[in-house]
Scaffold this motif. Structure first.
Motif, mmCIF file in Angstrom:
data_model
loop_
_atom_site.group_PDB
_atom_site.id
_atom_site.type_symbol
_atom_site.label_atom_id
_atom_site.label_comp_id
_atom_site.label_asym_id
_atom_site.label_seq_id
_atom_site.Cartn_x
_atom_site.Cartn_y
_atom_site.Cartn_z
ATOM 1 N N VAL A 5 0.864 -1.180 0.000
ATOM 2 C CA VAL A 5 0.000 0.000 0.000
ATOM 3 C C VAL A 5 0.902 1.230 0.000
ATOM 4 O O VAL A 5 1.672 1.439 0.939
ATOM 5 N N LYS A 6 0.835 2.020 -1.057
ATOM 6 C CA LYS A 6 1.624 3.244 -1.139
ATOM 7 C C LYS A 6 1.031 4.298 -0.195
ATOM 8 O O LYS A 6 -0.138 4.220 0.193
ATOM 9 N N TYR A 7 1.847 5.290 0.140
ATOM 10 C CA TYR A 7 1.403 6.343 1.059
ATOM 11 C C TYR A 7 0.118 7.004 0.590
ATOM 12 O O TYR A 7 -0.819 7.210 1.374
ATOM 13 N N TYR A 8 0.036 7.322 -0.705
ATOM 14 C CA TYR A 8 -1.137 8.011 -1.234
ATOM 15 C C TYR A 8 -2.361 7.101 -1.350
ATOM 16 O O TYR A 8 -3.471 7.563 -1.614
ATOM 17 N N GLU A 9 -2.179 5.793 -1.123
ATOM 18 C CA GLU A 9 -3.290 4.850 -1.197
ATOM 19 C C GLU A 9 -3.877 4.524 0.176
ATOM 20 O O GLU A 9 -4.904 3.845 0.272
ATOM 21 N N ILE A 10 -3.228 5.004 1.230
ATOM 22 C CA ILE A 10 -3.641 4.619 2.582
ATOM 23 C C ILE A 10 -5.081 5.026 2.874
ATOM 24 O O ILE A 10 -5.861 4.245 3.439
ATOM 25 N N ASN A 11 -5.449 6.245 2.495
ATOM 26 C CA ASN A 11 -6.805 6.724 2.772
ATOM 27 C C ASN A 11 -7.876 5.943 2.015
ATOM 28 O O ASN A 11 -9.051 5.978 2.378
ATOM 29 N N LYS A 12 -7.469 5.237 0.969
ATOM 30 C CA LYS A 12 -8.424 4.446 0.180
ATOM 31 C C LYS A 12 -8.541 3.019 0.706
ATOM 32 O O LYS A 12 -9.338 2.239 0.200
ATOM 33 N N THR A 13 -7.740 2.690 1.721
ATOM 34 C CA THR A 13 -7.708 1.328 2.267
ATOM 35 C C THR A 13 -8.333 1.297 3.651
ATOM 36 O O THR A 13 -8.029 2.142 4.492
ATOM 37 N N ASP A 14 -9.216 0.337 3.873
ATOM 38 C CA ASP A 14 -9.841 0.184 5.192
ATOM 39 C C ASP A 14 -8.876 -0.575 6.099
ATOM 40 O O ASP A 14 -8.880 -1.810 6.145
ATOM 41 N N LEU A 15 -8.043 0.169 6.825
ATOM 42 C CA LEU A 15 -6.994 -0.431 7.638
ATOM 43 C C LEU A 15 -7.541 -1.225 8.825
ATOM 44 O O LEU A 15 -6.858 -2.093 9.358
ATOM 45 N N SER A 16 -8.757 -0.936 9.225
ATOM 46 C CA SER A 16 -9.348 -1.632 10.376
ATOM 47 C C SER A 16 -9.558 -3.122 10.097
ATOM 48 O O SER A 16 -9.736 -3.912 11.024
ATOM 49 N N LYS A 17 -9.523 -3.514 8.826
ATOM 50 C CA LYS A 17 -9.739 -4.913 8.461
ATOM 51 C C LYS A 17 -8.460 -5.741 8.560
ATOM 52 O O LYS A 17 -8.494 -6.961 8.415
ATOM 53 N N PHE A 18 -7.337 -5.079 8.800
ATOM 54 C CA PHE A 18 -6.050 -5.764 8.828
ATOM 55 C C PHE A 18 -5.451 -5.776 10.229
ATOM 56 O O PHE A 18 -5.688 -4.866 11.020
ATOM 57 N N ASN A 19 -4.679 -6.819 10.515
ATOM 58 C CA ASN A 19 -4.078 -6.973 11.847
ATOM 59 C C ASN A 19 -2.561 -6.818 11.850
ATOM 60 O O ASN A 19 -1.960 -6.683 12.916
ATOM 61 N N TYR A 20 -1.950 -6.860 10.663
ATOM 62 C CA TYR A 20 -0.492 -6.841 10.602
ATOM 63 C C TYR A 20 -0.018 -5.788 9.602
ATOM 64 O O TYR A 20 -0.448 -5.792 8.441
ATOM 65 N N GLU A 43 4.520 -8.442 1.351
ATOM 66 C CA GLU A 43 4.084 -8.036 0.018
ATOM 67 C C GLU A 43 3.247 -9.115 -0.666
ATOM 68 O O GLU A 43 2.342 -8.796 -1.449
ATOM 69 N N ASN A 44 3.527 -10.365 -0.366
ATOM 70 C CA ASN A 44 2.869 -11.465 -1.072
ATOM 71 C C ASN A 44 1.593 -11.959 -0.406
ATOM 72 O O ASN A 44 0.853 -12.741 -1.005
ATOM 73 N N GLU A 45 1.351 -11.519 0.822
ATOM 74 C CA GLU A 45 0.146 -11.956 1.544
ATOM 75 C C GLU A 45 -0.907 -10.850 1.523
ATOM 76 O O GLU A 45 -0.653 -9.744 1.988
ATOM 77 N N ASN A 46 -2.086 -11.156 1.014
ATOM 78 C CA ASN A 46 -3.159 -10.148 0.925
ATOM 79 C C ASN A 46 -3.725 -9.748 2.281
ATOM 80 O O ASN A 46 -4.397 -8.719 2.397
ATOM 81 N N SER A 47 -3.460 -10.554 3.301
ATOM 82 C CA SER A 47 -3.970 -10.242 4.643
ATOM 83 C C SER A 47 -3.022 -9.350 5.431
ATOM 84 O O SER A 47 -3.323 -8.944 6.551
ATOM 85 N N LEU A 48 -1.853 -9.040 4.840
ATOM 86 C CA LEU A 48 -0.840 -8.218 5.498
ATOM 87 C C LEU A 48 -0.652 -6.917 4.722
ATOM 88 O O LEU A 48 -0.797 -6.880 3.510
ATOM 89 N N ILE A 49 -0.326 -5.850 5.449
ATOM 90 C CA ILE A 49 -0.118 -4.539 4.823
ATOM 91 C C ILE A 49 1.369 -4.168 4.874
ATOM 92 O O ILE A 49 1.977 -4.140 5.939
ATOM 93 N N SER A 50 1.943 -3.877 3.714
ATOM 94 C CA SER A 50 3.330 -3.412 3.618
ATOM 95 C C SER A 50 3.322 -1.979 3.091
ATOM 96 O O SER A 50 2.804 -1.712 2.009
ATOM 97 N N ILE A 51 3.894 -1.051 3.875
ATOM 98 C CA ILE A 51 3.911 0.367 3.487
ATOM 99 C C ILE A 51 5.359 0.837 3.368
ATOM 100 O O ILE A 51 6.030 1.070 4.363
ATOM 101 N N PRO A 52 5.871 0.969 2.133
ATOM 102 C CA PRO A 52 7.218 1.521 1.958
ATOM 103 C C PRO A 52 7.215 3.026 2.212
ATOM 104 O O PRO A 52 6.303 3.734 1.787
ATOM 105 N N VAL A 53 8.220 3.498 2.923
ATOM 106 C CA VAL A 53 8.291 4.920 3.282
ATOM 107 C C VAL A 53 9.564 5.504 2.676
ATOM 108 O O VAL A 53 10.666 5.142 3.075
ATOM 109 N N TYR A 54 9.384 6.395 1.722
ATOM 110 C CA TYR A 54 10.533 6.969 1.020
ATOM 111 C C TYR A 54 10.849 8.367 1.552
ATOM 112 O O TYR A 54 10.025 9.004 2.207
#
Length: 278
Positions: free
Chosen positions: A3-18, A120-131
Motif C-alpha cells: 500500500v503506497k502512502y497516497y493509497e492509505i486513505n483508500k484502504t480500510d486499515l481496520s480490516k487488517f491486523n499486521y 508483500e505477497n500476503e493479501n492479509s498483510l499490509i506493507s507500506i514503503p516509506v521513502y
C-alpha cells in the motif's frame, strides 16, 4: 499487500491486523502510524524494540492468545525490526488473532528481504514503503508551518532548512519548532540566525541513545536529546530499552565473573537464533 502512502486513505486499515512500515523517513513513519493507522483502530498501545520482542516472545504470545478481561483490544508496535525476527512474525501470523494489531517498523529493507517479501505477497498483510521526502514536499511543510504560526522566512532560509532535513519531515519539524520559539522573542529572523539555530539533521535511534547513556558519553547524549523531540511514549520506550540493555550487561558481567574468560562469556550470550539458523 503493498500500500503506497497516497493509497492509505483508500484502504480500510481496520480490516487488517499486521502492518509493516520500512524506510528511512522516520517522520513520515510517525505520521502514518499516528494519523493514518492509530486514528482508525483503537486499543491499548504496547511498544517493544526487536530484542525485547524476541527475548519475551513466548510471554507476549501467551498474553495475546489469553485475552485480558480488562483490555480486549491491543496494538503492539515493534521497532528496529530486522531479518532475525522473521520467524517470529511468521509464527504469530499463523495464529487466529483478531483483537490485536501488530505494527512492525524497520529501516531500509532490501527486495530480497524475507520480511518484505512475506508482507508483500500476503493479501492479509499490509506493507507500506516509506521513502524520503522530496524538496517540494518539504517546502510545502515549511510554508504550511509558517502560515499556521503567522511568521515568515526568506527563500534562502527555507531552502537551507529543506536541505538540512535530509529528506525527513521529522528533522524539518524539529528545526521549525526551534525557529518558532526563537521568533517569539525576536522580531526578525535572518539567514545567519537559521544557520546557528539549526543542526545538520541526523536520525538517532533509541538504541544509540541508550548505548551513549550506558557508556557515559554525556556529550553524545546531550547532542541526541537536543536534536530530537521525544513524545511521552518515546520516553517510555527509551527507558525500557535502557533497562533491557542494562539487564543484558549485568548478565554478561555475572558470567564473566564466573568464567574469567571474555571470549567464552561473549559466545554464551549470543542469541540462539543465529546458531539455529546457521
Amino acid at each position: 499487500m503493498i500500500v503506497k502512502y497516497y493509497e492509505i486513505n483508500k484502504t480500510d486499515l481496520s480490516k487488517f491486523n499486521y502492518f509493516l512500515l520500512y524506510g528511512k523517513n522516520e517522520g513520515l513513519k510517525k505520521e502514518i502510524i499516528n494519523e493514518k493507522i492509530l486514528k482508525k483502530i483503537e486499543g491499548e498501545i504496547i511498544k517493544y524494540d526487536d530484542n525485547e520482542f524476541i527475548n519475551n516472545y513466548d510471554e507476549i504470545l501467551s498474553n495475546v492468545l489469553n485475552k485480558s478481561l480488562f483490555v480486549e483490544k491491543k496494538i503492539i508496535i515493534i521497532y528496529r525490526v530486522g531479518e532475525r525476527i522473521f520467524k517470529y512474525i511468521e509464527d504469530i501470523t499463523n495464529h487466529n488473532i483478531n483483537d490485536v494489531k501488530f505494527i512492525f517498523i524497520s529501516d531500509t529493507l532490501e527486495k530480497k528481504s524475507k520480511i518484505r517479501k512475506f508482507f508483500e505477497n500476503e493479501n492479509s498483510l499490509i506493507s507500506i514503503p516509506v521513502y524520503e521526502d522530496n524538496v517540494r514536499d518539504l517546502t510545502n511543510i515549511v510554508i504550511k508551518f509558517l502560515n499556521e504560526r503567522k511568521f515568515s522566512l526568506s527563500r534562502e532560509s527555507i531552502n537551507l532548512l529543506v536541505s538540512r532535513a535530509s529528506g525527513d519531515r521529522e528533522n524539518l519539524k524539529i528545526e521549525l519548532e526551534k525557529i518558532y520559539y526563537y521568533s517569539l522573542s525576536n522580531n526578525s529572523i535572518e539567514l545567519e540566525n537559521i544557520k546557528k539555530l539549526t543542526n545538520l539533521a541526523e536520525n538517532y535511534s533509541v538504541g544509540e541513545l541508550a548505548d551513549s547513556y550506558l557508556s557515559k558519553n554525556i556529550k553524545n547524549v546531550s547532542k541526541i536529546l537536543n536534536e530530537n523531540n521525544y513524545s511521552d511514549e518515546d520516553c517510555i520506550l527509551i527507558l525500557r530499552t535502557i533497562l533491557n540493555k542494562s539487564k543484558r550487561l549485568l548478565n554478561i558481567i555475572e558470567k564473566y565473573n564466573q568464567t574469567k574468560d571474555l571470549d567464552k562469556t561473549l559466545s554464551t550470550i549470543k542469541p540462539a537464533i543465529f546458531w539455529k539458523d546457521k
